[in-house]
Every structure is written in C-alpha cells, then in structure tokens.
Motif scaffolding. Sequence first.
Motif, short mmCIF file in Angstrom:
data_model
loop_
_atom_site.label_atom_id
_atom_site.label_comp_id
_atom_site.label_asym_id
_atom_site.label_seq_id
_atom_site.Cartn_x
_atom_site.Cartn_y
_atom_site.Cartn_z
N THR A 37 0.76 -1.13 0.28
CA THR A 37 0.29 0.24 -0.11
C THR A 37 0.81 0.71 -0.10
OG1 THR A 37 0.18 -0.14 2.50
CG2 THR A 37 -1.60 -1.27 1.19
N THR A 38 1.86 0.62 0.33
CA THR A 38 3.03 2.39 0.65
C THR A 38 3.93 2.06 -1.09
OG1 THR A 38 4.30 1.40 2.14
CG2 THR A 38 2.66 2.88 2.95
N ASP A 119 6.61 1.11 6.66
CA ASP A 119 5.76 0.90 7.09
C ASP A 119 5.28 1.13 8.52
OD1 ASP A 119 2.75 -0.45 6.96
OD2 ASP A 119 4.03 -0.86 9.17
N SER A 120 5.13 1.82 9.60
CA SER A 120 4.76 2.41 10.27
C SER A 120 5.57 1.67 11.95
CB SER A 120 4.30 3.28 11.68
OG SER A 120 3.03 1.86 11.69
N HIS A 121 5.10 0.05 11.28
CA HIS A 121 5.17 -1.06 12.56
C HIS A 121 6.92 -1.77 12.00
CE1 HIS A 121 1.22 -0.57 13.14
NE2 HIS A 121 1.27 -0.55 14.49
N ARG A 378 -4.17 -1.10 16.44
CA ARG A 378 -4.57 0.38 16.40
C ARG A 378 -6.01 -0.23 15.46
NH1 ARG A 378 -0.89 2.81 11.66
NH2 ARG A 378 1.18 2.82 13.49
C1 MIC Z 1 -0.83 0.62 8.93
O1 MIC Z 1 -1.54 -0.27 9.81
O2 MIC Z 1 -1.72 1.86 9.24
C2 MIC Z 1 -0.60 0.40 7.59
C3 MIC Z 1 -1.81 0.44 6.56
O3 MIC Z 1 0.21 -0.80 7.55
C4 MIC Z 1 0.36 1.96 7.18
C5 MIC Z 1 1.03 1.52 6.58
C6 MIC Z 1 0.03 1.90 5.37
O4 MIC Z 1 -0.88 3.69 5.32
O5 MIC Z 1 -0.29 1.73 3.65
C7 MIC Z 1 2.00 1.36 7.81
O6 MIC Z 1 1.60 1.33 9.44
O7 MIC Z 1 2.26 2.59 8.01
#
Ligand code: MIC
Length: 640
Positions: A37-38, A119-121, A378
């Motif tokens: 997605t990114t 990705d933030s994780h 989340r």
């Molecule tokens: C998320 O958990 O929100 C995602 C989808 O993995 C995002 C990346 C995205 O928005 O494509 C993330 O955590 O960075």
Amino acid sequence: MGYTLTEKVLKEHLISGQLTAGEEICIKVDQTLTQDTTGTMAYLELEAMNIGKVKTEVSVAYIDHNMLQTGFENADDHAFIKSMAINHGIIFSKPGNGICHQLHLERFGKPGKTLIGSDSHTPTCGALGMLAIGAGGLDVSIGMATGTYCLKMPKIIKVELRGKLQKNVSSKDVILELLRQLSVKGGVNSIIEYSGDGVKTLSLTQRATITNMGAELGATTSIFPADERTLDFLTRQGRSEDYHPLSADTDAVYDSEIIIELDQLVPMIARPHSPDAVTPIPSEKIVLNQVAIGSCTNSSYEDLMQVAKILEGERVHPTIDLVISPGSSNIITMLADNGALSTFIKAGARILEAGCGPCIGMGQAPKSAGVSLRTFNRNFKGRSGTFDAQVYLTSPIVAAYSAIKGYIADPRELTKDLTVELPEKFTVSNNYFIFPNDEKVQVEKGPNIGEFPNKQELESQINGIVILKTGDNITTDDIAPSSADLLKLRSNIPKLSEYCFKTIIPDFKARCQANGGGIIIGGDNYGQGSSREHAALLPLYLGIQAVIAKSFARIHKSNLVNAGIIPLEFADTTDYELFTELETHVQILNLADQLQSDQVEVLVNEKPILCKIVLSQRDKDILACGGMLNYSLAKFGGNS
Ligand code: MIC
Ligand code: SF4
C-alpha cells in the motif's frame, strides 16, 4: 561513560552529524522493506530517480496488505511492484507469503543492522537488536537509491523490565501498560530501549509484539538486546550465523527511565478508539460479535499455538465470528503439520490467508455497531471498515478465551497449560520469494497507477483560508482513510483525494476546491499512526500549503516536508484559539527567506503571530526545492 544499545548501532552506521538528541544525523541503511500500500508510491519515486540496482545489503518488497482482488487494481499494483523489484535487485515476496514484519523477522532481520521500512511497524525487527525505523515511501526509496537515511537524533528512554509475567499475562500487556502510562504521543522523537532481568524471560516473538506496538507510542523505534533468546530464534530459523550479541554498557546514560514490574501486570484491553485507552479487563461483561486474531503484532507461531491450546476441544461462542489470520506461510505450514489448523477449524474459526487482513479493513468488517475484540495494534475509528464499530485491542490469550465465552473474559481463570514448545527447526520455505538475478523485465503499469504528485517549486508566499481545524491526535487514518474499497486507490491520488479527512468532515475536497486550497490547523501529535505518505500527498493534491499544529507525529512531519507542505508549530499554543474554520485568513510573506530562520511571522487575519519552524537545515532545503523528489533529482541528477 558507556554507550546505550542504540548509540552502539548508530555509531557503527553514522555518516554525518552527532549523536546528540535533536541533531540531524544521517546513517547508513543496511536493509529496506516496502509493502504494497505504500510500495507503489515508493517504486514510482524510485522509477523517477532512475537508479540501477539498490545500494543496500538487502531490500525486500512485500505484498501483504492489498490482498483482496475484487477488481484489477490490486493485482496491477502487485505486478508493478514485482517488475520494479526484479529490475532493481530487490527480493519480491508474493501475496500469500505473509506480513512484512513477521517475514522480515523470520528471514532477514539481523542484530546490529539498520532497517528502514515504508510501514510504521518496521520497528518490529527491533526485537532482534536491529535499529528498525518506519518512514515514508519517498525516504525509503532514497534509502534504496543511496543507502542513507537522515533523521533527528531521538532521545533514548530506558524501559527496565523486572521479574516475570504471571500465568496467562502476555507481552501484549507490557506494551499496553506502557501505552497506558505514556499515551500515543509519549514516545515521539524517542527510541525505547529495553533492559533488565525480565528481558531474558521473553521469547523473540514476545519481544516483537512489544517493539511492534512501540509505533503506537509514536516512538522512532524500540530495541531489545541481542542475547541467547535471539540466538535461539535465529538457530531455529536456520540462520545462527546472523547472530552476534549486543547490549548496552552498564554505565550507559539515558534521557529517562521507566521500570515495569512484569509480575504486577494483569491482562489488559485498549478501549475504542485509541490504543492508549488501556484498562484491565473490566468486571462488567462486554459482549462481543467478532474476535479477530492476527496482524503484525500477534500472529507468530507462539501466539497461534496458545490460541490452539485454548480452542482445543472447545467451540467458538454461537454469537461470535472468530477470524484467524496467521503471520506467514511458514507459520500456516507448521500449524497444518502439527494439527493446530484443524483445531481452529473444528472449533468453528474462520481462517484467512497470511497477510494484514482485517487489521487494515481488508475484509471482515464487523456488523452495524458491531463489537470486535482484536489482537491488533490500532483501533482507530473507521479502520475496521465500518465507522460505528466498537473495536477493542488485546492479547491472543484474552482474545481466544473471550471467543469461547462470548464476552471479554479474564484468562487468569483458565486452568489449561498454555506453554508452547517451539519446533527445533521452524519451517523455512523460499517458494513465495523471488530472489533477484540480473534479469530485466518490462515495467508493468496498470491503468490505475497514476503519477507521483509533485510540486514544481516553493511558492513565494502562503496565502489562504483555514480549510479545517482539528483536535489532538489526528491519525493518518483520519487524513487518508483505509478500507478494502479505498486501499485499491492508493496508486491513484486524484480518486483517493475524494476521501481525504472523510472521518472528520464530508466535504474537505469541496472546501479545498472552493477556496483554491488553503491551510490546516492541527492540535497535538497531528498525523499519528501510519507511515502512509498519502496523508501528505492528498492534501498536497488538494492545494494545502501549510499545516500549523501544536505538535506533529514524526513520520507524518517528514512526509509533509517531503511533499513540500510546510509544517509549522505554534510558538504559543494558545494562538490555536485564534483560528476558525473557513473564516480565518492566513498569510506568510517572503516564504523562502523566512523558512531559513527558526520562526516565521504568520498573519492571522492580518494580525501577526509567531510560529516555530522545528526542522533541520536539510528539511528546509527540501522545502525550498518544493519537496523531496525535486531535492533528490537535483542532488543525484536522476542517476544516483
Ligand atoms: C497501518 O497499519 O496503518 C498500515 C496500513 O500498515 C500503514 C501503512 C499504510 O498506510 O499503507 C502503516 O502502519 O504505516
Ligand atoms: Fe498490516 Fe496491520 Fe501490521 Fe499495518 S498494523 S502492517 S495493516 S498487520
């Protein structure tokens, strides 16, 4: 004076700058990861930079989020990413292989190395003692192109774990407790370093749950020492040669310290709609419609074997849908081979392929006003795919036990032994990976894949109306919502822009169009959550010139700079009150000159106030070029 674990890894990778909190440092990037997605944006950016092979030791492109193929869009994105991976020396992980963070932990993460991921994780791999940082796609493509990454040197927080978790209390409860204490902004611009005698009581994947969810604290990353548990995990994965021990010096100095007594912790939940709304399991019965187990936080072999032990011989409560999404194809193989998969099915669970699945609303949205208990990280409003869902977060043990009971139940009542014996050798298969060779293929770009939106240059002044004024902790899910329907538009900024800020106001796009763009006013921790640069690219596309907030989340602030949108912070936070949506007019004159200083004069309905520019010189140079793509094209000449 000794060094912290973080300083040790950074010292080995430092290219420029000093390890003083707040200073800009540039470091060598050993590894990168992207997900789908990114990833499309990241690879469009890489394409624009026109590099040959990536400059990293290991770069991996995972397909794990956009797995539903209800039209051509997602499959087209996968094909584009695959063709870019083949051409640039990047390992490609096919859909079905699993979630990027779980797979990276299993196959590529190494103690002492650096990893940048879109990705933030990405900090999940901090469990291995690596410095793993989430970033926007553009920063990751620069990382691939040049082997470098620049960031503000964070503060280092020591979290000392003491003692041992009690029966049926999980490592998820450790991170939920930290979220309870520190909140979703408590880790901003900090690295969380774990130490203490409690560390050795936690397995590698238990540690990974903690480092994964450090992202919810807003932390730059989290890191554990590499010790005999790390060696044990790597040995079972068949790569003991990747191990080397790593720990902080005993006289290392930290910016602050927190002590967690593991034996004092109890099973916990985060209530809707924030991961820091943490409480112990309440005595009142919270009746459930859905339980979802999986995500990059809790889908390991160990997690799912505990679930299997709880479900063995039991039946999922008739009012509940139990959904299980394993973290990787290897984990599914092991669960199939040892019979756990059939335990799930016999109990009445629904099994999904290995991937993000319901965590990002990719299917399994709850019913109207449904109550869902999830092992994810989340629970922002709307993220499950429906806006009226009540989503609670918890550990796999609580989730599985609750799935039998029908309500959120305290697993300390359970008498079963949940100890998991790890297999001597984990299943390791390469069949979902495509490893690079010198082959070149035609780049495949389906009709849904648009252009990377880019600004031409910095405006001479900012001049516009306040389009939106938000409260605190606005998430990137608010700015650029995600669901199965919307994720397939990630490569199509014009279409996705219809949904910008949809969780807050229905007409953000119309407001921007009517006013020729404008300004956003934000509260504290503006842009928390994901690394999606879409949360900057959609506002850019709609003509947003600046965001003035009380404070920003780290990755989003970088994404704004990369997009060429000016992030400003109130010098006096009471000035926030001066702004009214659709009424207040904002002007910043002599923008280029003012940006070079540490504060700017902002005319609010013609009356001046001061706002801070909390940016590095490099950030200012990027803004002066109109964004990161222009900056890097100028610097590397499109051929680094
Ligand atoms: C998320 O958990 O929100 C995602 C989808 O993995 C995002 C990346 C995205 O928005 O494509 C993330 O955590 O960075
Ligand atoms: Fe995927 Fe959810 Fe992890 Fe994001 S948080 S990477 S959507 S599993």
